[in-house]
Design a protein around this motif. Structure first.
Motif, PDB file in Angstrom:
ATOM      1  N   LEU A 166      40.404  36.781  49.231  1.00 30.34           N
ATOM      2  CA  LEU A 166      40.271  36.983  47.782  1.00 30.34           C
ATOM      3  C   LEU A 166      41.635  37.018  47.114  1.00 30.34           C
ATOM      4  O   LEU A 166      41.769  36.673  45.942  1.00 30.34           O
ATOM      5  CB  LEU A 166      39.549  38.301  47.510  1.00 30.34           C
ATOM      6  CG  LEU A 166      38.037  38.318  47.661  1.00 30.34           C
ATOM      7  CD1 LEU A 166      37.511  39.720  47.409  1.00 30.34           C
ATOM      8  CD2 LEU A 166      37.400  37.351  46.678  1.00 30.34           C
ATOM      9  N   HIS A 268      26.259  33.728  40.111  1.00 31.98           N
ATOM     10  CA  HIS A 268      27.344  34.246  39.304  1.00 31.98           C
ATOM     11  C   HIS A 268      28.676  33.583  39.645  1.00 31.98           C
ATOM     12  O   HIS A 268      29.572  33.514  38.817  1.00 31.98           O
ATOM     13  CB  HIS A 268      27.441  35.744  39.494  1.00 31.98           C
ATOM     14  CG  HIS A 268      28.371  36.370  38.534  1.00 31.98           C
ATOM     15  ND1 HIS A 268      28.065  36.476  37.200  1.00 31.98           N
ATOM     16  CD2 HIS A 268      29.616  36.839  38.688  1.00 31.98           C
ATOM     17  CE1 HIS A 268      29.090  36.995  36.587  1.00 31.98           C
ATOM     18  NE2 HIS A 268      30.041  37.240  37.457  1.00 31.98           N
ATOM     19  N   PRO A 271      30.325  29.256  38.036  1.00 32.71           N
ATOM     20  CA  PRO A 271      31.372  28.783  37.128  1.00 32.71           C
ATOM     21  C   PRO A 271      32.723  28.667  37.820  1.00 32.71           C
ATOM     22  O   PRO A 271      33.498  27.766  37.529  1.00 32.71           O
ATOM     23  CB  PRO A 271      31.393  29.860  36.040  1.00 32.71           C
ATOM     24  CG  PRO A 271      30.044  30.466  36.076  1.00 32.71           C
ATOM     25  CD  PRO A 271      29.591  30.410  37.501  1.00 32.71           C
ATOM     26  N   SER A 275      36.437  25.852  38.455  1.00 30.24           N
ATOM     27  CA  SER A 275      37.856  26.206  38.502  1.00 30.24           C
ATOM     28  C   SER A 275      38.443  25.869  39.861  1.00 30.24           C
ATOM     29  O   SER A 275      39.509  25.267  39.965  1.00 30.24           O
ATOM     30  CB  SER A 275      38.023  27.705  38.218  1.00 30.24           C
ATOM     31  OG  SER A 275      37.401  28.052  37.008  1.00 30.24           O
ATOM     32  N   GLU A 340      28.009  42.486  37.618  1.00 31.05           N
ATOM     33  CA  GLU A 340      28.988  42.268  36.560  1.00 31.05           C
ATOM     34  C   GLU A 340      30.148  41.500  37.158  1.00 31.05           C
ATOM     35  O   GLU A 340      30.534  41.726  38.292  1.00 31.05           O
ATOM     36  CB  GLU A 340      29.478  43.608  36.045  1.00 31.05           C
ATOM     37  CG  GLU A 340      28.418  44.409  35.337  1.00 31.05           C
ATOM     38  CD  GLU A 340      28.019  43.785  34.021  1.00 31.05           C
ATOM     39  OE1 GLU A 340      28.900  43.338  33.282  1.00 31.05           O
ATOM     40  OE2 GLU A 340      26.818  43.721  33.749  1.00 31.05           O
ATOM     41  N   GLY A 341      30.730  40.604  36.370  1.00 30.18           N
ATOM     42  CA  GLY A 341      31.581  39.629  37.035  1.00 30.18           C
ATOM     43  C   GLY A 341      33.050  39.923  37.092  1.00 30.18           C
ATOM     44  O   GLY A 341      33.585  40.700  36.328  1.00 30.18           O
ATOM     45  N   ARG A 342      33.654  39.280  38.040  1.00 26.41           N
ATOM     46  CA  ARG A 342      35.081  39.120  38.010  1.00 26.41           C
ATOM     47  C   ARG A 342      35.357  37.890  37.164  1.00 26.41           C
ATOM     48  O   ARG A 342      34.447  37.209  36.764  1.00 26.41           O
ATOM     49  CB  ARG A 342      35.598  38.849  39.436  1.00 26.41           C
ATOM     50  CG  ARG A 342      35.514  40.010  40.361  1.00 26.41           C
ATOM     51  CD  ARG A 342      35.449  39.545  41.806  1.00 26.41           C
ATOM     52  NE  ARG A 342      36.348  38.438  42.048  1.00 26.41           N
ATOM     53  CZ  ARG A 342      37.636  38.576  42.279  1.00 26.41           C
ATOM     54  NH1 ARG A 342      38.167  39.751  42.276  1.00 26.41           N
ATOM     55  NH2 ARG A 342      38.383  37.544  42.517  1.00 26.41           N
ATOM     56  N   LEU A 343      36.603  37.623  36.910  1.00 26.59           N
ATOM     57  CA  LEU A 343      36.949  36.412  36.176  1.00 26.59           C
ATOM     58  C   LEU A 343      36.765  35.239  37.113  1.00 26.59           C
ATOM     59  O   LEU A 343      37.573  35.014  37.993  1.00 26.59           O
ATOM     60  CB  LEU A 343      38.415  36.460  35.763  1.00 26.59           C
ATOM     61  CG  LEU A 343      38.752  37.207  34.510  1.00 26.59           C
ATOM     62  CD1 LEU A 343      40.238  37.196  34.331  1.00 26.59           C
ATOM     63  CD2 LEU A 343      38.074  36.610  33.340  1.00 26.59           C
ATOM     64  N   SER A 344      35.681  34.539  36.954  1.00 25.87           N
ATOM     65  CA  SER A 344      35.457  33.471  37.931  1.00 25.87           C
ATOM     66  C   SER A 344      35.660  32.120  37.283  1.00 25.87           C
ATOM     67  O   SER A 344      35.551  31.972  36.098  1.00 25.87           O
ATOM     68  CB  SER A 344      34.069  33.540  38.493  1.00 25.87           C
ATOM     69  OG  SER A 344      33.143  33.659  37.452  1.00 25.87           O
TER      70      SER A 344
END
Lengths: 344, 282
Positions: A166, A268, A271, A275, A340-344
């Motif tokens: 990560l 989730h 997206p 990137s 709830e997301g991390r910046l993906s």
């Protein structure tokens, strides 16, 4: 936010509404931002021509339609100009029938209709994204379940690899793989595309491995935790005391419970796939849509930026929504498991 | 705080000290922009501890300054985004109603936008019209601005969820029935309860933003040469991957040090609390 007791299909209208709103807001936003890019294209051209006169700039601006207000040009992009071109037509500089009529316009850089440009590019990206996601996912499931079952040292190893994965910049990971496997060992090509099927697979190895490692790090710990949680659950102890065989216990009880929430996590993370693909395309010099977006921004190719940008936004939204709907269909409880997301 | 968490925290603080104090301490001896044609690609030694790059510049001082640039950008942006996001999230969750629903739907949709293309677009935009300066300061400000703009939403959603749960708890009801003002309830009664999860999310954000700075500068946006940052150093090293791999390896290792410390910290805290770490929820 998942709503209690609603089936997936009842959420469909609100998703469609969301898509329309997203498309409208992001296309207008993207279009306006395009004109805030450094140095408007005409002044850049003028800068290169030493003996250019201001009148020339004026003429060029008119020719490119840059003298029109942004909203007028946005309307041209949406619905195109008049049927018969005339001097008074504000869209004369934009030879397009409009996105709403299925015309994405022309690329200035590649001298091609944008739709013709997109096809092969999209194929390149998808041939990275889909295997990358699948391999990462499968590896995450296998190793996550193994760590949950064995515990101890293998658990610690998985945790360490997951956290390090990560924390590793994806482009750096790609560069390191190139350095080790292409430059030092000389086993694999460092980028580009190969000839034929064999060459294609050969060249796809490192880029796909980079993406797969990225996804392995994202999913493996989740699988491990979900499996550990299920193994600790009272119903598993009950099944064990009733003498259900180990194989049946895993197949029929542990796996479904442990892997179902993974569907939401994958949805989730979708997206982020766009990137990740952009980075990998750039590092391994592959002509995909991500790189096309990035390069068209610098090449003053607004029609391409608009088309690719909208494609990324819409495809990402649709893919995420589909997975979410599938999740609602699969799990009737559908409480707040969607993370709830991390910046993906 | 368990041993793992303490170790991770020490590692993170050590990184911050190296990044912030390193350039000050070594700045007297080395000049990051000093080009030296006679000492290109020097091996690590007593004159240059980590050797020199293609232009004969000292690698160590450039690494330290690069780490500082990246940490300052990510740190400022994550602090701003956390403050901004937590404020909006607290009020949205506490008040509820129409605006809360609008906020929720909008962010639901925003979550599906791929962030890297968005960052690329925003980092490429010319902000001088808005009064942003040029040069390294301008790059720092633009990155901080862009990152804050995109990432406060994340913190706001998290805070909103927590505030929504607290809203109907008896101690909040009691505070309300005592006639306390909304601002006081939010600040004195809700904030302390959400502070921990928000701080953890803010820390995760710091790690993510270090990674985004790295990729943006690697792509040639963000920090421009000769200003070093962890990303632009990798970009510089790229062409010399075969002859001077250290130029690319070292900035990546520094990035890894910083971001992995953050992740281990968050992870160890979760294990200590008995909550499973979830890569999706941060």
């Amino acid at each position: 936010m998942p709503t209690r007791g609603r089936s997936g299909l009842r959420r469909l209208p609100i998703r469609v509404l969301g898509l329309v709103a997203l498309a409208a807001v992001s296309s207008l936003g993207l279009f306006s931002l395009l004109h805030a890019l450094p140095g408007d294209p005409v002044s850049r051209l003028m800068f290169q021509e030493a003996n250019a006169v201001p009148e020339e700039a004026q003429r060029l601006r008119r020719l490119r339609g840059l003298d029109q207000p942004v909203l007028v040009r946005y309307r041209c992009w949406l619905v195109g100009g008049r049927e018969r071109p005339s001097d008074s037509d504000p869209c004369a500089a934009w030879p397009t029938r409009g996105v709403l009529r299925g015309d994405l316009g022309h690329s200035r850089q590649y001298k091609l209709p944008v739709s013709a440009l997109l096809g092969p590019r999209l194929l390149t990206s998808l041939s990275l994204m889909i295997p990358g996601l699948l391999f990462g996912l499968v590896a995450a499931i296998v190793f996550g379940l193994l760590a949950a079952k064995l515990g101890g040292l293998s658990d610690l190893a998985l945790r360490t690899v997951g956290v390090l994965g990560l924390a590793t910049p994806t482009h750096w990971l790609g560069l390191m793989l190139i350095y080790v496997f292409a430059i030092e060992l000389g086993w694999l090509p460092s980028g580009g595309r190969g000839e034929g099927l064999g060459g294609g697979l050969w060249h796809a190895f490192l880029p796909v491995a980079t993406l797969a490692l990225f996804y392995f790090a994202r999913f493996s710990r989740f699988v491990r935790n979900a499996a550990v949680e299920v193994l600790d659950a009272p119903f598993v102890s009950v099944l064990k005391t009733r003498g259900v065989s180990e194989g049946r216990l895993w197949r029929a009880h542990v796996l479904p419970h442990a892997l179902l929430p993974l569907v939401a996590v994958v949805g989730h993370a979708l997206p982020g796939l766009f990137s990740g693909s952009l980075i990998v395309e750039k590092v391994f010099s592959l002509p995909g849509v991500g790189v096309l977006f990035f390069e068209s921004l610098g090449n003053d190719d607004p029609m391409v930026v608009m088309a690719v940008g909208m494609l990324l936004v819409v495809a990402s939204f649709v893919a995420t929504s589909l997975v979410e709907l599938a999740y609602f269909a699969l799990d009737p409880r559908t409480r707040s498991s969607i993370s709830e997301g991390r910046l993906s | 705080m368990n041993r793992g968490a303490r170790l991770a925290l020490v590692s993170l603080v050590a990184f911050a000290l190296v990044a912030l104090l390193g350039p000050l301490l070594l700045g007297f001896t080395f000049d990051p922009d000093q080009i030296n044609p006679s000492e290109r690609y020097a091996a690590p030694g007593s004159a240059h501890w980590l050797g020199t790059d293609a232009l004969g510049r000292d690698v160590l001082i450039r690494l330290l300054i690069g780490a500082r640039s990246s940490l300052v950008v990510a740190g400022l942006a994550s602090v701003l985004a956390t403050i901004f996001g937590a404020t909006i999230g607290l009020y949205a969750g506490y008040r509820g109603g129409l605006w809360d629903r609008v906020f929720l739907r909008a962010t639901d949709v925003f979550r599906t936008v791929p962030k890297l293309p968005l960052f690329i677009l925003l980092a490429a935009v010319d902000l001088r019209g808005l009064g942003f300066p040029t040069g390294p300061t301008g790059a720092t400000l633009q990155l901080v601005f862009v990152m804050t703009l995109v990432s406060w939403v994340l913190i706001a959603r998290l805070t909103r969820g927590a505030a929504l749960e607290l809203r109907s708890r008896t101690f909040v009801e009691a505070a309300r029935s005592l006639g306390l003002s909304e601002g006081r309830i939010v600040r004195r009664h809700l904030l302390p309860h959400v502070a921990r999860p928000v701080a953890v999310a803010g820390a995760m954000l710091l790690g993510d933003l270090v990674l985004y700075e790295s990729v943006l500068s690697y792509l040639g946006l963000g920090f421009q040469p000769p200003t070093p940052s962890l990303g632009s150093l990798m970009r510089n090293g790229l062409a010399e991957l075969d002859r001077a791999p250290l130029l690319t390896v070292l900035p990546g290792l520094l990035t890894l040090w910083c971001v992995a410390s953050v992740h281990f910290l968050v992870d160890a805290r979760k294990i200590a609390r008995g909550v499973g770490g979830d890569p999706g929820s941060g």
